[in-house]
Design an enzyme around this catalytic site. Sequence first.
Site, PDB file in Angstrom:
ATOM      1  N   SER A   1      66.621   1.087 129.923  1.00 45.56           N
ATOM      2  CA  SER A   1      67.722   0.375 129.262  1.00 45.56           C
ATOM      3  C   SER A   1      68.574  -0.362 130.294  1.00 45.56           C
ATOM      4  CB  SER A   1      68.578   1.357 128.470  1.00 45.56           C
ATOM      5  OG  SER A   1      69.237   2.243 129.339  1.00 45.56           O
TER       6      SER A   1
ATOM      7  N   ARG B   1      68.545  -4.346 129.806  1.00 49.88           N
ATOM      8  CA  ARG B   1      69.815  -4.920 129.335  1.00 49.88           C
ATOM      9  C   ARG B   1      70.217  -6.111 130.203  1.00 49.88           C
ATOM     10  NH1 ARG B   1      72.770  -0.854 130.161  1.00 49.88           N
ATOM     11  NH2 ARG B   1      72.456   0.086 128.132  1.00 49.88           N
TER      12      ARG B   1
ATOM     13  N   ASN C   1      69.740 -10.100 128.965  1.00 50.79           N
ATOM     14  CA  ASN C   1      70.933 -10.926 128.823  1.00 50.79           C
ATOM     15  C   ASN C   1      70.853 -12.176 129.701  1.00 50.79           C
ATOM     16  OD1 ASN C   1      73.593 -11.792 128.429  1.00 50.79           O
ATOM     17  ND2 ASN C   1      74.244  -9.676 128.097  1.00 50.79           N
TER      18      ASN C   1
END
Lengths: 258, 156
Positions: free
Chosen positions: A194, A198, A202
Amino acid sequence: MATEAHAAEGATGYIIHHLTPLSVGEGFWTLHLDTLFFSALLGSLFVWFFKTAAENATTGVPGLVQNFVEMMIEFVDNQVKDTFHGHNKLIAPLALTIFCWVFLFNFMDLFPVDLLPSIGSVMGIPYLRVVPSTDLNATFAMSISVFCLIIFYSIKIKGFGFAKELLLHPFHHWLAIPFNILLNFVEYIAKPISLALRLFGNLYAGELIFILIALLPAYIQPMLSLPWAIFHILIITLQAFIFMVLTIVYLSMAHENH
Amino acid sequence: MSINITLIGQIITFALLVWFVMEYVWPILFNALEERKKKIADGLAAAEKGQQDMLLAEEKAKGLLKTAKDQSSEIVSLAQKQANAIVEESKDTAKKEGDRLILAAKAQIEQDIQQSKESLRKEVAALAVSAAEQILTAEIDKTKHLEIVEKISNRL
């Protein structure tokens, strides 16, 4: 720059070109030279800046550079103190490095998408992907390092208790051991994945949008890229901050005895 | 977008960065910060102490001023009293001296009067004796007698 010249497949080619790293080698042994170069460059920049500040540090009235550096140090130190209550001289420097490095990675996103690749192509470099955090290798490198530290400190601090935690947590019964192992495995594996995805997701999406904006007619571009860039200033800081805070949280969890 | 050997390179870079920051950057800056914090705290404490000292000194000065004022007013009133006393005293002595002088003068006058009375008495007595002598010597001659008396009375 992007103009009408980009036909349907031209646009796709433009996007693919922008997202292809400069690489040598085959298969697993591929090296992304641009990622390595820019991350090393940005890391050196960060280290040089802070080292210079540290060498010139006085306990008297600080200058502008020292003020900024001290602000960063205090900011990171406060974050560490808020969540981490043990004693570990690695965590704060680690957090500072992560925050600054990731921020600088992400900051590369704010350069015009064609600027550095154009300069590169003039110098004979066919591909150039300037934002290291749009490379999974860069984000996973950090998250896997953090993951190794989590495992290392869990074993170092808890010792046998760590194994017990893996086996008997959350369900404290010997029958639940296989289930607990599965749960804990997922929980631990989720952390680095994660963390890395992440940041990567992004920034990759952000970069893609910049590229898409660059495909539009020149007179529309500023109207879209300017607000997106301003919004991105928030995003890049936030992503760096999240990565840092989660690292601190994970490591402090590794230090806690249940 | 695949995971490859770049990952290892990135991990090495990351480890080097963290190690460098941990060894050469963080402790120096952090210690400088702590030291400055201490310095500022010391300075603030010193300033507070100074202020307290100043307040104390002010209080002390006020007290001193008050006692000095009291003392001076006491001295002034004492001096006034003394001056009054001196004036009274000198008035007294002057009066006494005057009285004494007056008395002396009166006594002198008295004495003078007595003296002149005495001398007058003596003279009168002498005149009377001499007149009697003359009368006795010239008893036979009435005219001479008269003449003598007249002579004496003229001399008076």
